[in-house]
Design a protein around this motif. Structure first.
Motif, PDB file in Angstrom:
ATOM      1  N   GLY A   8      78.719 -15.814  25.102  1.00  0.00           N
ATOM      2  CA  GLY A   8      79.678 -15.513  26.566  1.00  0.00           C
ATOM      3  C   GLY A   8      78.972 -16.557  27.176  1.00  0.00           C
ATOM      4  O   GLY A   8      79.445 -16.242  28.581  1.00  0.00           O
ATOM      5  N   ASN A   9      78.084 -17.871  27.831  1.00  0.00           N
ATOM      6  CA  ASN A   9      77.781 -18.163  28.917  1.00  0.00           C
ATOM      7  C   ASN A   9      78.653 -19.731  28.645  1.00  0.00           C
ATOM      8  O   ASN A   9      78.967 -20.236  27.914  1.00  0.00           O
ATOM      9  CB  ASN A   9      76.352 -18.972  28.725  1.00  0.00           C
ATOM     10  CG  ASN A   9      74.985 -18.228  28.780  1.00  0.00           C
ATOM     11  OD1 ASN A   9      75.703 -17.282  29.438  1.00  0.00           O
ATOM     12  ND2 ASN A   9      74.397 -18.486  28.075  1.00  0.00           N
ATOM     13  N   PRO A  10      78.924 -19.961  29.668  1.00  0.00           N
ATOM     14  CA  PRO A  10      79.961 -20.799  29.627  1.00  0.00           C
ATOM     15  C   PRO A  10      80.252 -21.830  30.125  1.00  0.00           C
ATOM     16  O   PRO A  10      80.773 -22.868  29.639  1.00  0.00           O
ATOM     17  CB  PRO A  10      81.185 -20.959  30.842  1.00  0.00           C
ATOM     18  CG  PRO A  10      80.414 -19.471  31.938  1.00  0.00           C
ATOM     19  CD  PRO A  10      79.236 -19.318  31.319  1.00  0.00           C
ATOM     20  N   ILE A  42      84.837 -20.263  12.625  1.00  0.00           N
ATOM     21  CA  ILE A  42      84.045 -20.117  13.732  1.00  0.00           C
ATOM     22  C   ILE A  42      85.041 -18.750  13.570  1.00  0.00           C
ATOM     23  O   ILE A  42      83.083 -18.062  13.703  1.00  0.00           O
ATOM     24  CB  ILE A  42      85.570 -19.830  14.860  1.00  0.00           C
ATOM     25  CG1 ILE A  42      84.411 -21.928  15.826  1.00  0.00           C
ATOM     26  CG2 ILE A  42      83.885 -19.826  16.472  1.00  0.00           C
ATOM     27  CD1 ILE A  42      83.144 -22.034  15.789  1.00  0.00           C
ATOM     28  N   ALA A  43      85.485 -17.933  13.262  1.00  0.00           N
ATOM     29  CA  ALA A  43      85.454 -16.370  13.620  1.00  0.00           C
ATOM     30  C   ALA A  43      84.407 -15.727  12.643  1.00  0.00           C
ATOM     31  O   ALA A  43      84.389 -14.826  12.889  1.00  0.00           O
ATOM     32  CB  ALA A  43      87.254 -16.222  13.291  1.00  0.00           C
ATOM     33  N   LYS A  73      80.126 -10.403  16.891  1.00  0.00           N
ATOM     34  CA  LYS A  73      81.138 -10.848  19.003  1.00  0.00           C
ATOM     35  C   LYS A  73      82.118 -11.246  18.919  1.00  0.00           C
ATOM     36  O   LYS A  73      82.188 -11.690  19.300  1.00  0.00           O
ATOM     37  CB  LYS A  73      79.513 -12.204  19.001  1.00  0.00           C
ATOM     38  CG  LYS A  73      78.089 -11.782  18.759  1.00  0.00           C
ATOM     39  CD  LYS A  73      78.105 -10.719  20.289  1.00  0.00           C
ATOM     40  CE  LYS A  73      76.929 -10.407  20.677  1.00  0.00           C
ATOM     41  NZ  LYS A  73      75.864 -11.264  20.295  1.00  0.00           N
ATOM     42  N   LEU A  74      83.412 -10.791  17.949  1.00  0.00           N
ATOM     43  CA  LEU A  74      84.401 -11.194  17.951  1.00  0.00           C
ATOM     44  C   LEU A  74      85.025 -11.646  19.545  1.00  0.00           C
ATOM     45  O   LEU A  74      85.543 -11.680  19.132  1.00  0.00           O
ATOM     46  CB  LEU A  74      85.062 -10.234  16.902  1.00  0.00           C
ATOM     47  CG  LEU A  74      85.359 -10.623  15.570  1.00  0.00           C
ATOM     48  CD1 LEU A  74      86.243 -10.715  14.373  1.00  0.00           C
ATOM     49  CD2 LEU A  74      85.120 -12.132  15.194  1.00  0.00           C
ATOM     50  N   ASP A  75      84.496 -10.271  20.436  1.00  0.00           N
ATOM     51  CA  ASP A  75      85.027 -10.056  21.482  1.00  0.00           C
ATOM     52  C   ASP A  75      84.773 -11.206  23.049  1.00  0.00           C
ATOM     53  O   ASP A  75      85.077 -11.554  23.148  1.00  0.00           O
ATOM     54  CB  ASP A  75      84.428  -8.587  21.901  1.00  0.00           C
ATOM     55  CG  ASP A  75      82.888  -9.214  22.811  1.00  0.00           C
ATOM     56  OD1 ASP A  75      82.080  -9.673  20.953  1.00  0.00           O
ATOM     57  OD2 ASP A  75      82.216  -8.929  23.080  1.00  0.00           O
ATOM     58  N   LYS A  76      83.422 -11.771  21.994  1.00  0.00           N
ATOM     59  CA  LYS A  76      82.800 -13.642  22.817  1.00  0.00           C
ATOM     60  C   LYS A  76      83.759 -14.677  21.740  1.00  0.00           C
ATOM     61  O   LYS A  76      83.425 -15.741  22.544  1.00  0.00           O
ATOM     62  CB  LYS A  76      81.341 -14.226  22.479  1.00  0.00           C
ATOM     63  CG  LYS A  76      80.682 -12.859  22.588  1.00  0.00           C
ATOM     64  CD  LYS A  76      80.648 -12.683  24.167  1.00  0.00           C
ATOM     65  CE  LYS A  76      79.637 -11.317  24.701  1.00  0.00           C
ATOM     66  NZ  LYS A  76      79.807 -10.350  25.436  1.00  0.00           N
TER      67      LYS A  76
END
Ligand code: DOR
Ligand code: ZN
Length: 359
Positions: free
Chosen positions: A244-246, A282-283, A291-294
């Motif tokens: 989640g680091n942009p 990727i999914a 971590k699908l939420d990310k």
């Protein structure tokens, strides 16, 4: 189960030219990608505004719903004036730097031991808020005391990245296709100290989230540059992509080669072709980590934020919808005599994509 990923982006794509381009350009959308950031390493490389505009038009004709962001190839032919002109015309989003000899079609590239000849170009990019995309490897050398080989080429490049960032603190830089824990740590360090907008980001491919050395040693289909490294490196890449680091976002480095050029004993072309199933690959990795939420951040939000892509720049606002629906990777993607082997050919993936039309 379905997830709306919004307007997705793949920020490192090779679509080639000629027959290969005709086959591959439409597969950007098949893979669930809306925005594609196009590499300029054609033969000859793309170094003029006319050529980059022409190339974009050719791609657009083949893939009318894909938004193409274009790049020029860093070489002696570029001038600061050309960069300013390209910026004015909105012809490019960035400039790609290949150290000479490190990979496919990089013979016209630069010497990463001394970037000083290109400082006027970097200054122009910085002034125009355009991006410098770095292939971050030192060229191999077997000289005593400075041996560079495929396993240390990326870590050995990192001091050059830090120097560029300190010499051009406002220049937006992407370290492309990171493959090592050392690279991930460096990008995290630079960003953790930074309070303003992100200046140094990194792209991560689909294949480097799956592969290690053993998977390409003996299998030319999985051979690419930079090569996939050790299990601890892959672990760091997966952690970065799902963090989640942009400052970490998706760039597939999908790099198709004709199958016959991969089926040789000597001089195998570097490149893994992932475009047609980019988002499902990727999914798969994100799902395995829970971590699908990310996923949306990595394949959609962070790249667009870094490149400051505006709604009006998009040729289509359609959303990519990820669905849990099994599919089998084809053995080849082909048109006429031209055949390309996709990554994980013949294997089953748990996900497919659908498009939601947005007007
Ligand atoms: O494996 C790679 N293939 N790495 C690159 O940097 C270039 C790419 C290509 O163009 O085939
Ligand atoms: Zn590439």
């Amino acid at each position: 189960m379905s997830i709306d990923l919004g307007v997705t982006g793949d920020f490192h794509v090779h679509l080639r030219d000629g027959k290969m381009m005709e086959l591959i350009a439409p597969t950007v959308r098949e893979g669930g990608v809306s925005i594609a950031y196009i590499m300029p390493n054609l033969v000859p490389p793309i170094t003029t505004i006319d050529r980059v505009v022409q190339y974009k038009n050719e791609l657009q004709a083949l893939a009318p719903k894909t938004t193409f962001l274009m790049t020029l190839y860093l070489s002696k032919e570029l001038t600061p004036e050309l960069i300013h002109e390209a910026a004015k015309l909105k012809a490019i989003a960035g400039v790609k730097c290949y150290p000479a000899g490190v990979t496919t079609n990089s013979s016209a590239g630069v010497d990463p031991n001394d970037f000083s000849d290109f400082y006027p170009i970097f200054k122009a990019l910085e002034e125009e808020n355009l991006v410098l995309n770095l292939h971050g490897e030192k060229p191999s050398t077997d000289k005593d005391g400075e041996e560079i080989h495929v396993l240390n080429a990326e870590p050995e490049f990192l001091p050059a990245l830090k120097k560029l960032h300190s010499d051009f603190p406002n220049l937006k830089i992407v370290l492309e296709h990171c493959t090592t824990k050392a690279a991930i740590d460096t990008i995290n360090e630079i960003n953790q100290d930074n309070k303003g907008p992100i200046k140094v980001a990194a792209s991560i491919t689909a294949h480097h989230l799956s592969l290690i050395v053993d998977n390409w040693a003996g299998n030319p289909i999985n051979f690419c540059k930079p090569v996939a490294k050790l299990p601890q490196d892959r672990k760091a890449l997966v952690a970065a992509a799902t963090s989640g680091n942009p400052w970490f976002f998706f760039g597939s480095d999908s790099a198709p080669h004709p199958l016959h050029a991969k089926q040789v004993h000597v001089g195998v072309c570097a490149g893994v072709y992932t475009q047609a199933l980019a988002i499902p690959y990727i999914a798969q990795v994100f799902d395995k980590q829970g971590k699908l939420d990310k996923l949306k951040g990595f394949v959609s939000d962070f790249g667009k934020q870094f490149y400051e892509i505006k709604e009006e720049d998009l040729v289509s606002k359609d959303h990519t919808i990820l669905v849990r629906k099994e599919q089998q990777v084809p053995d080849v993607v082909s048109q006429g005599d031209l055949k390309v082997a996709p990554f994980k050919a013949g294997e089953k993936l748990d996900f497919s994509i659908e498009w939601k039309s947005i007007n």
